[in-house]
Every structure is written in C-alpha cells, then in structure tokens.
Design a protein around this motif. Structure first.
Motif: not given
Ligand SMILES: Cc1cc2nc3c(=O)[nH]c(=O)nc-3n(C[C@H](O)[C@H](O)[C@H](O)COP(=O)(O)OP(=O)(O)OC[C@H]3O[C@@H](n4cnc5c(N)ncnc54)[C@H](O)[C@@H]3O)c2cc1C
Length: 306
Positions: A14-18, A136-147
C-alpha cells in the motif's frame, strides 16, 4: 516551473498517506515526479504525479535503508530535481539524511509548510516553529499530517519510466524478517470510538475511569506513548508513529499534547475531540472540537456521574 521529486513510501503493498500528502503539496509548487522503489505494481495508485520513475530489483522487495538510499541517489543524480520531498518517517528519515549527504543537498527536516523559497519546520514536539529560507536544490522531509492526503490522490495517467537499479551487490544491511506487533486483547485499529489517554491522566489509578467512559461510549481505550512507557496500558493500545495508525469515527483525546509522533497515528480520524487544559497545546490544531476543561471534571460529566 519547479521540478519536484516525491519519494514514494509504501508498506505491505500500500502507498502510505504521507506520499499523497507530499504529492498534493508538490503539485502546488511545480511538476511532480514520483520515485517508486521496489514496487512497480503500485504505480497505478500514483495518478497524481506527472511522471513515475520506477527502480526494481530483488534487493528492493523489502525496505532496506542502504539499498533504497543507493537507488534514490541514482534517480536524483540523473534527474537534478529542484526539491526532493521525503516523509519525515522512520523509513524516510534514513533516506533523507543519506540523500542529503550523497548529493550534497541541504536537508530541511520536520517540515509542516513549504512554499517556493521557504520551509517551516516544527521542532520540540510542536513547541517551536522555525522558518528556513531555501535557495537551490534541497531535500525536505515532511511531517505526516501536515497536508491533506486527498489533494495528492488522482486518477491521472502519468508517464511511467523504468530505471535500472544501481549496483546493489555487497550490501552491508540485509533484510531478515518483518516482525509484526504482537496481537492484543482489542484491535484499536478496528474500533469506531476511541477514548485516548495521555500523560495528563497523571497516574495508573486513573486508567479505569477512562476505560469506563470508553465502555459507555461503546468504544475502547487507546493512549499516547508515555502511558505505555509507564506500563499503565499495553503496547497494543498505543497510537502513533511507533504505535498503531487508527481511523475511528470518534477520537477523544484526553490530556494528550499532540506531538507529531502521536498525530501521525490519529490525524485521519473522522471526528477528533480534544480536552487539554493548555489552550496552546498542538492537539487543538488537529481537533475538530476542543475544550480546555480539566479532564478530571470532563470524564465524570461525560460518564453521567455529575
Ligand atoms: C521516535 C519517536 C517515536 C514516538 N512515537 C510515539 C507514538 O507512537 N505515540 C505517541 O503518542 N508518542 C510517540 N512519541 C512521543 C511523543 O514525542 C510525545 O512525547 C508523546 O506523544 C507525548 O505524550 P502526551 O501527549 O501524552 O504527553 P505530554 O506531551 O506530556 O502532554 C500531556 C498533556 O496533558 C495536558 N494535561 C495535563 N493535565 C491535564 C488535565 N488535568 N486535563 C486536561 N489536560 C491536561 C497537558 O497540558 C499536556 O498538553 C515518539 C517519540 C519519538 C522520538
């Protein structure tokens, strides 16, 4: 237009909601490419992307941080995206940090808001927000429940591209087996009503009053992690990142602050009602209804004892 890569998180087919949360946000910011490692059959669930890049190899059938990092690294190196979104989850944190180092891209972690040029991160369990400027290019790690996850779900027809896996021989990390959480007396993931106790209940002697209220409402008791750490309830009752994900019709949070790790497990409940004496508790950002009453006044009132 920005070129945004979303690293697809999936578990047990399953693809996770995040992933859908990140795809929805990425669509606001630019063109979305989903990076799908070790699960090409899930491409049909990713209609919200413009393009899907699939990397498959027997070593990628189960999550292995080393193999996944190498694969993501190869995809990113070949595509030069402007931004890479990764879940700030147990799996995602391994990938985000590795990718940041291997591609020499800055990592902005714990993100709860992203716009072109800036990222807001939630620190110290929601007690502080930090805004970072990004260029510039970056990596962003997103907290679950933010969007909202629904914004990333769509039945479009993205282009699907296969990419050869990098050399995955000689991995030092090997997948042995998946250890499932032990079964419990009550499956909290199957309950329509959960009355959830947090550290605000103060001590073990107050657990029975929460259980009584749950029974009156036709549901079961769940809890935040400190309650399990203190052994006031079993691990099978824990909601959150290192516990279980629940989606009841009603989630009544009593004395729970709303740390991101807890929110991750209950944000999809249909109706969230929170009781917390602190009006600034982060749980109120997620609750549909809230009250700043003392839970020791509220529980007897709801149980019909006043
Ligand atoms: C890797 C990792 C994984 C984690 N996994 C999880 C997880 O799966 N699940 C989880 O829950 N946590 C998890 N945590 C812990 C998480 O960060 C928080 O520490 C935890 O959720 C806090 O629990 P709490 O809200 O019950 O306690 P607290 O944060 O201490 O909040 C207690 C709240 O009760 C309120 N309160 C006090 N007295 C009353 C009263 N009389 N009436 C009403 N309100 C009152 C207070 O205002 C306060 O907001 C994890 C942490 C890490 C680092």
């Amino acid at each position: 237009m920005s070129n945004i890569y979303v690293i697809v998180e999936h578990f047990k087919g399953q693809v996770e909601d995040i992933t859908f949360e990140m795809m929805g946000k990425a669509k606001e910011l630019g063109d979305v490419t989903a990076v799908l490692i070790g699960a090409k059959d899930l491409a049909s669930q990713l209609g919200g992307a413009s393009k899907i890049i699939c990397v498959d190899d027997p070593s990628l059938n189960n999550f292995n941080p080393e193999a996944y990092c190498k694969s993501v690294d190869a995809v990113v190196a070949a595509g030069s995206p402007d931004m890479v979104l990764v879940g700030n989850t147990s799996m995602g944190m391994d990938i985000a940090a590795g990718l940041s180092v291997s591609q020499n891209m800055p990592l902005v972690a714990y993100a709860t808001e992203i716009s072109s040029g800036s990222v807001v991160s939630q620190l110290y369990g929601g007690k502080m927000n930090v805004e970072s400027s990004v260029s510039g290019a970056c990596v962003v790690s997103v907290l679950a429940g933010s969007f909202p996850a629904d914004a990333g779900r769509s039945d479009g027809s993205p282009v699907v591209e296969d990419m050869a896996a990098p050399d995955l021989s000689g991995l030092s990390v090997k997948f042995r087996k998946l250890i499932e959480p032990e079964g419990g007396d009550v499956d909290i993931t199957a309950q329509e009503v959960l009355v959830s106790a947090g550290r605000g209940i103060q001590n073990e002697d107050n657990v029975p009053m929460v259980e009584e209220l749950a029974a009156k409402l036709g549901g079961a008791v769940s809890c935040s992690r400190p309650i399990v750490d203190n052994k006031w309830l079993g691990k099978t009752r824990q909601v959150g990142k290192s516990g279980l994900k629940v989606k009841p019709k009603l989630y009544l949070a009593l004395g729970i602050s709303g740390a991101p790790e807890h929110i991750e497990g209950m944000k999809d409940a249909e109706l969230i009602i929170a009781c917390n004496t602190d009006p600034n508790a982060p749980i109120f950002e997620y609750a549909h209804y809230g009250c700043t009453a003392d839970l020791f006044d509220l529980i007897p009132a709801l149980s019909g004892k006043m």
